[in-house]
Design a protein around this motif. Structure first.
Motif, mmCIF file in Angstrom:
data_model
loop_
_atom_site.group_PDB
_atom_site.id
_atom_site.type_symbol
_atom_site.label_atom_id
_atom_site.label_comp_id
_atom_site.label_asym_id
_atom_site.label_seq_id
_atom_site.Cartn_x
_atom_site.Cartn_y
_atom_site.Cartn_z
ATOM 1 N N HIS A 2 0.820 -1.216 0.000
ATOM 2 C CA HIS A 2 0.000 0.000 0.000
ATOM 3 C C HIS A 2 0.856 1.269 0.000
ATOM 4 N N GLN A 3 2.167 1.133 0.161
ATOM 5 C CA GLN A 3 3.118 2.252 0.101
ATOM 6 C C GLN A 3 2.833 3.343 1.139
ATOM 7 N N GLY A 4 2.189 2.964 2.234
ATOM 8 C CA GLY A 4 1.895 3.934 3.280
ATOM 9 C C GLY A 4 0.687 4.808 3.009
ATOM 10 N N SER A 5 -0.061 4.508 1.948
ATOM 11 C CA SER A 5 -1.227 5.303 1.573
ATOM 12 C C SER A 5 -2.507 4.576 1.982
ATOM 13 N N ASN A 31 8.161 -0.167 15.483
ATOM 14 C CA ASN A 31 9.520 -0.187 14.923
ATOM 15 C C ASN A 31 10.598 0.215 15.923
ATOM 16 N N LYS A 32 10.313 1.200 16.757
ATOM 17 C CA LYS A 32 11.330 1.684 17.689
ATOM 18 C C LYS A 32 11.601 0.693 18.822
ATOM 19 N N LYS A 38 20.638 1.324 16.655
ATOM 20 C CA LYS A 38 21.631 1.355 15.582
ATOM 21 C C LYS A 38 21.009 0.944 14.255
ATOM 22 N N PHE A 39 20.216 -0.142 14.268
ATOM 23 C CA PHE A 39 19.598 -0.606 13.026
ATOM 24 C C PHE A 39 18.518 0.362 12.557
ATOM 25 N N PHE A 40 17.731 0.885 13.497
ATOM 26 C CA PHE A 40 16.672 1.834 13.161
ATOM 27 C C PHE A 40 17.246 3.054 12.447
ATOM 28 N N ASN A 41 18.424 3.498 12.883
ATOM 29 C CA ASN A 41 19.046 4.707 12.324
ATOM 30 C C ASN A 41 20.036 4.422 11.202
ATOM 31 N N SER A 42 20.136 3.175 10.775
ATOM 32 C CA SER A 42 21.083 2.818 9.713
ATOM 33 C C SER A 42 20.632 3.371 8.370
ATOM 34 N N TYR A 54 16.570 3.152 7.729
ATOM 35 C CA TYR A 54 15.621 2.036 7.716
ATOM 36 C C TYR A 54 14.423 2.347 8.607
ATOM 37 N N GLY A 55 14.677 3.033 9.713
ATOM 38 C CA GLY A 55 13.583 3.405 10.596
ATOM 39 C C GLY A 55 12.584 4.333 9.931
ATOM 40 N N GLU A 56 13.082 5.352 9.236
ATOM 41 C CA GLU A 56 12.199 6.264 8.507
ATOM 42 C C GLU A 56 11.404 5.514 7.444
#
Length: 251
Positions: A2-5, A31-32, A38-42, A54-56
């Motif tokens: 759905h691509q976030g829509s 997710n957080k 570290k992975f969230f902000n990679s 990846y988090g965004e």
């Protein structure tokens, strides 16, 4: 897909319903809490990315409480069942707010017994994928979790996309024999409709397939997903297959 829509998600629900699907499934992650910082902000820099990290990227594809409420209402209005895969405890609590009718456990979580136990405590039916798993993993789940409702196990190969020689459909009759009290199905990452049809003939009674409006859209899963025409052909094919088997009597 759905691509976030939320509007695209609703369109997917309508097209799935019109193509013969009985249910639609979303995935829910906190997710957080699920990923390390570290992975969230990679950095996540590729053609399928929806964010710089990846988090965004993951957050862009998550629906919030108001959106889920709207989607559950919409699914009810068009008469298709909506359920979800919770990937963590917070996501299960989140989905319980909407009285999600049943739950899916992802293949990677078949050893996450604590999560499966908490899902079982809801008293809802549960579908468990078995990619990455062997029979010992399935036995462990059945031996250690006090299920209060029906449990289904789906044969699955966790390869995206899965080639024919990686799918191993012959395990379906073996699962039916080993687990006669459970529903056995197939979760397919293969391309097309031939292999799910063969799975149905071998006894799979839940068929899960990735679904998209177009295989050309941005995202990692569109290329192996069915478009509406393909889903309609597959759904219609199950009835034809059932009718074509007929009787054992030669006439």
């Amino acid at each position: 897909n759905h691509q976030g829509s939320i509007e695209k998600c609703k369109e997917l629900f309508v097209k799935a319903k019109n193509s013969g699907a009985n249910a639609v499934k979303l995935q829910k992650r906190d997710n957080k809490k699920l990923y390390t910082k570290k992975f969230f902000n990679s950095i996540y820099d590729n053609i399928n990315s929806y964010g710089k990290t990846y988090g965004e990227h993951r957050e862009k594809l998550e629906f919030n409480e108001n959106q889920y409420k709207e989607l559950f209402t919409f699914a009810k209005d068009i008469n298709i069942t909506l359920f979800s895969t919770p990937f963590d405890f917070n996501s299960l609590d989140f989905l319980e707010k909407f009285n999600c009718p049943f739950y899916k456990v992802a293949s990677a979580d078949i050893t996450f017994i604590q999560l499966i136990k908490k899902i079982a405590e809801t008293g809802k039916p549960i579908i468990i994928s078995t990619g990455f798993a062997d029979f010992e993993d399935i036995d462990r789940v059945l031996d250690t979790v006090n299920f209060k409702n029906d449990v289904a196990f789906l044969q699955c190969s966790s390869v995206y996309p899965a080639e024919a020689n990686q799918i191993n459909l012959n395990v379906i009759p073996e699962m039916i024999k080993r687990y006669p009290k459970n529903i056995i199905g197939y979760s397919g990452h293969d391309s097309g409709i031939l292999i799910p049809s063969a799975a149905y003939l071998l006894g799979a009674r839940i068929i899960e397939k990735h679904f998209t409006l177009s295989r050309a859209l941005k995202g990692t899963d569109h290329g192996m997903s069915l478009e509406p025409e393909g889903l309609a052909k597959m759904s219609n094919g199950f009835k034809k297959l059932k009718d074509s088997l007929g009787l054992k009597k030669k006439k």
